[in-house]
Design an enzyme around this catalytic site. Structure first.
Site, PDB file in Angstrom:
ATOM      1  N   ARG A   1      -7.727   8.847  15.389  1.00  0.00           N
ATOM      2  CA  ARG A   1      -7.037   9.452  14.251  1.00  0.00           C
ATOM      3  C   ARG A   1      -7.891  10.548  13.634  1.00  0.00           C
ATOM      4  O   ARG A   1      -9.069  10.340  13.358  1.00  0.00           O
ATOM      5  CB  ARG A   1      -6.718   8.393  13.185  1.00  0.00           C
ATOM      6  CG  ARG A   1      -6.028   8.999  11.959  1.00  0.00           C
ATOM      7  CD  ARG A   1      -5.634   7.952  10.961  1.00  0.00           C
ATOM      8  NE  ARG A   1      -6.751   7.288  10.326  1.00  0.00           N
ATOM      9  CZ  ARG A   1      -7.480   7.799   9.333  1.00  0.00           C
ATOM     10  NH1 ARG A   1      -7.247   9.038   8.905  1.00  0.00           N
ATOM     11  NH2 ARG A   1      -8.456   7.101   8.788  1.00  0.00           N
TER      12      ARG A   1
ATOM     13  N   ARG B   1     -13.768  12.359  14.628  1.00  0.00           N
ATOM     14  CA  ARG B   1     -14.598  11.205  14.316  1.00  0.00           C
ATOM     15  C   ARG B   1     -15.178  10.524  15.547  1.00  0.00           C
ATOM     16  O   ARG B   1     -16.331  10.083  15.535  1.00  0.00           O
ATOM     17  CB  ARG B   1     -13.777  10.201  13.504  1.00  0.00           C
ATOM     18  CG  ARG B   1     -13.441  10.718  12.125  1.00  0.00           C
ATOM     19  CD  ARG B   1     -12.496   9.797  11.380  1.00  0.00           C
ATOM     20  NE  ARG B   1     -12.277  10.309  10.026  1.00  0.00           N
ATOM     21  CZ  ARG B   1     -11.464   9.736   9.150  1.00  0.00           C
ATOM     22  NH1 ARG B   1     -10.787   8.657   9.498  1.00  0.00           N
ATOM     23  NH2 ARG B   1     -11.326  10.245   7.942  1.00  0.00           N
TER      24      ARG B   1
ATOM     25  N   GLY C   1       4.097   0.663   2.211  1.00  0.00           N
ATOM     26  CA  GLY C   1       4.994  -0.358   1.692  1.00  0.00           C
ATOM     27  C   GLY C   1       5.551  -0.019   0.325  1.00  0.00           C
ATOM     28  O   GLY C   1       6.754  -0.188   0.073  1.00  0.00           O
TER      29      GLY C   1
ATOM     30  N   GLY D   1       0.842  -1.180   0.000  1.00  0.00           N
ATOM     31  CA  GLY D   1       0.000   0.000   0.000  1.00  0.00           C
ATOM     32  C   GLY D   1       0.880   1.232   0.000  1.00  0.00           C
ATOM     33  O   GLY D   1       2.047   1.192  -0.391  1.00  0.00           O
TER      34      GLY D   1
END
Length: 664
Positions: A463, A340, A48, A45
């Protein structure tokens, strides 16, 4: 309980100059020595692919692994809304420090200062890198890169490419990776899944993989191993993650001695399409960017909510005075752009009061009517149009900003979000927990590194939106290429490892026995049925809210389910062949252990913070109540089948003041 000393290895010095000074004084590997060193990178992804491309460009010999048929299939491609960077293009007061502070505060003061500041510091470089690669970021009318706001901040720092930001960024990283593959510096292994980690003399020196097309087990050796394998949200079964996303690479490392940090910190995203049925297997995320212009509300009166649930009314039938824009009411300073975790809990409270707007009662409205009108009026004025169709003009502006998201919503739900407000509800999205790493992104196992969502390091207990892509590319492009040298500088005289070493043979034998054990159960229940039941337990007892009684019950239920799994799971097909059910079984087996650890971690943390909401620990207003005296630490768990033990890294805050998080 073993004694593990957790050292963050954060360099000394002022926060603002720490990373620059460290890069200037750390051990390096000379170019001629890089050619002697082999690096394994698992996962392709954003983290990586960028790490593999960058390290190969530096001269290392890289082996990259993905269980997909192409690196472009990585789940990073699903990210929609944007990527944060402290560029201050809007001239609205943003800065490196403000991004650092927002991230620390957004994570409810449960992350390491030095890592977060470094993330904020290198964020600006990411945008320059991606623009040079040709990533088509949205631009203002004058050609400058556009920005929009995301939750938990009061500036506009999010760069985006409509609702396809992850896809465009991954294509940029993929082309950099492809260049290295074509040059021979990266050897790419598609359709290979890591099933275990190989240690030699206590250091990570290789992995055992399964070729998913042939079923063959393979040994791969290197001087070090880098995991960039994403998060473990699929432990809940229903999540916004791709269905193949799993924890196995990280969890097999935990079984070899790596520590899993803060596993109970799970992000519940407030803007997902609600669950529609019991046998649904995937949830769809609607980008947080929609909260820039969409207003969240529920009916003020329960009778209106019930009428909507029965299909007797629609959202547009509820007059303005009978709507509760509850985020704007409860959090006036941030309104619909609260973080969130705050938005998710507020939606749950509204639905628990009986004001949900889906047939299940589990949904709230996200309404664009006022934005369409506002944009339409502005467009008519700027064009000098009189008697214009303001609604049509407004819809055109909204379509330009969010069109693909609106199309996706309509295809899934059959409702036109331009004419009727969207229905949304919180769902599992991201995991802030992950492998414990130090400042160098190295785990407690020497030579084993973890990047992106696979580690715990940057987001604390929650996050902020648009920070996942930022961390993945920061780790891959701008952090690990430097910090991996702190380990490899001492390995330049270490010859290349051979897979004939007895350690490889032993681990391969253990993997083969584990697979054989699963296949020979030959029970009567599908792997999917066990995964679904695990997810129901996790959501019920370790989901949006938790309590001690439920966590104890949930842990025992998972242990019982695991026993049943090994008694009655059925895996069709052959071991040495293409067998997706066998792939799934090994992943669910690992989820069954991780789920128990998540319950244990949530039970052990007697406070509420960020995405970890213990019902016993809340303020008079129902907000999360931290216990900074007793829980200002990273909980790094050492796995044991009977009694996992926790190791603590104390968090020090020298640059921000620990205080109650407020978005009011």
């Amino acid at each position: 309980m073993s004694t593990i000393q957790l050292q963050s290895n954060s360099p000394k010095g002022d926060l603002a100059t720490k990373w620059t000074q460290y890069r200037g004084s750390m051990n390096l590997v000379a170019p001629n020595n890089k050619r002697r060193l082999d690096v394994i990178i698992v996962g392709t992804g954003l983290a990586g692919a960028s790490a593999a491309a960058t390290m190969a460009e530096l001269g290392y010999n890289v082996k990259a692994f993905t269980f997909h048929d192409s690196p472009r299939r990585a789940h990073s491609i699903a990210a929609q809304g944007g990527i944060n960077a402290a560029k201050n293009y809007q001239n609205d007061g943003d800065s490196t420090y403000r991004l650092f502070y927002d991230t620390i505060k957004g994570g409810d003061y449960r992350s390491r200062e030095s890592n977060v500041y470094r993330l904020a510091e290198v964020s600006a470089n990411i945008i320059d890198q991606c623009v040079a690669q040709g990533v088509p970021f949205a631009r203002e009318y004058g050609g400058l890169l556009a920005n929009r706001s995301f939750g938990g901040v009061q500036v506009s720092r999010t760069f985006y490419a409509r609702g396809q930001t992850g896809q465009q960024l991954l294509i940029g990283a993929y082309q950099a990776l492809s260049r290295q593959i074509s040059s021979g510096k990266v050897k790419m292994y598609n359709r290979h899944e890591m099933l275990d980690l190989v240690l030699i003399d206590g250091k990570a020196r290789g992995i055992i993989t399964r070729n998913l097309l042939t079923g063959q087990l393979e040994r791969h050796a290197a001087h070090c191993v880098v995991l960039a394998t994403g998060g473990y949200g699929n432990v809940f079964y229903l999540s916004t993650n791709a269905m193949g996303s799993n924890v196995s690479a990280a969890w097999r490392s935990v079984k070899r001695g790596a520590l899993m940090a803060n596993p109970c910190y799970t992000q519940i995203h407030p803007t997902c399409i609600p669950v529609s049925g019991h046998y649904q297997s995937k949830l769809t995320l609607m980008s947080e960017s929609l909260r820039n212009d969409g207003r969240v509300w529920v009916p003020k009166h329960i009778e209106d909510a019930k009428a909507i649930q029965k299909g007797e009314k629609k959202g547009v039938d509820i007059p303005e005075e009978d709507r509760d824009y509850y985020l704007e009411r409860r959090y006036p300073a941030f309104g619909n752009l609260v973080p969130r975790d705050v938005a998710s809990r507020a939606a749950k409270i509204a639905c628990d009061e009986g004001k949900g707007v889906a047939p299940t009662g589990l949904a709230v409205f996200l309404d664009f009517a006022s934005a369409i009108e506002r944009y339409g009026n502005a467009e008519a004025t700027s064009r000098g149009l009189k008697n214009a169709n303001v609604t049509q003009l407004g819809e055109e502006v909204v379509a330009a900003k969010y069109g693909n998201l609106f199309e996706m919503y309509e295809k899934i739900t059959g409702e036109d979000p331009y004419k009727n407000p969207m229905k949304i509800y919180p769902a599992v999205h991201y995991t802030m927990g992950g492998l414990w790493v130090d400042y160098n992104l190295q785990t407690n196992i020497p030579g084993l590194f973890a990047l992106g969502e696979a580690n715990f390091s940057d987001h604390g207990a929650n996050r902020l939106g648009a920070s996942a892509l930022m961390q993945g590319l920061a780790d891959g492009y701008f952090v690990i290429p430097y910090t991996i040298g702190t380990f490899l500088a001492d390995e330049i005289r270490t010859p290349a490892f051979t897979t004939d070493a007895p350690e490889f043979a032993e681990v391969e034998r253990e993997v083969a026995e584990r697979i054989l054990k699963l296949k020979h159960v030959n029970g009567s229940q599908s792997v999917e049925s066990f995964h679904r039941r695990l997810g129901q337990i996790m959501w019920e007892y370790c989901g949006m809210s938790r309590n001690a009684e439920g966590l104890k019950k949930g842990r025992q239920m998972i242990r019982d389910l695991r026993d049943e799994f090994y008694r009655d799971v059925f895996i069709p097909g052959d071991i040495e062949d293409y067998n997706p059910e066998l792939e799934k079984a090994t992943r669910v087996a690992d989820f069954l252990e991780l789920g128990e650890l998540m319950m244990l971690d949530a039970l052990d943390r007697n406070e509420s913070c960020g995405g970890h909401f213990r019902e016993e620990y809340k303020s008079a207003e129902g907000e999360a109540a931290r216990d900074d005296k007793n829980y200002t630490y990273v909980a790094a768990w050492e796995w044991d089948d009977n009694d996992p033990s926790v190791h603590k890294e104390t968090l020090q805050f020298d640059n921000v003041e620990l205080k109650t998080r407020s978005y009011k």
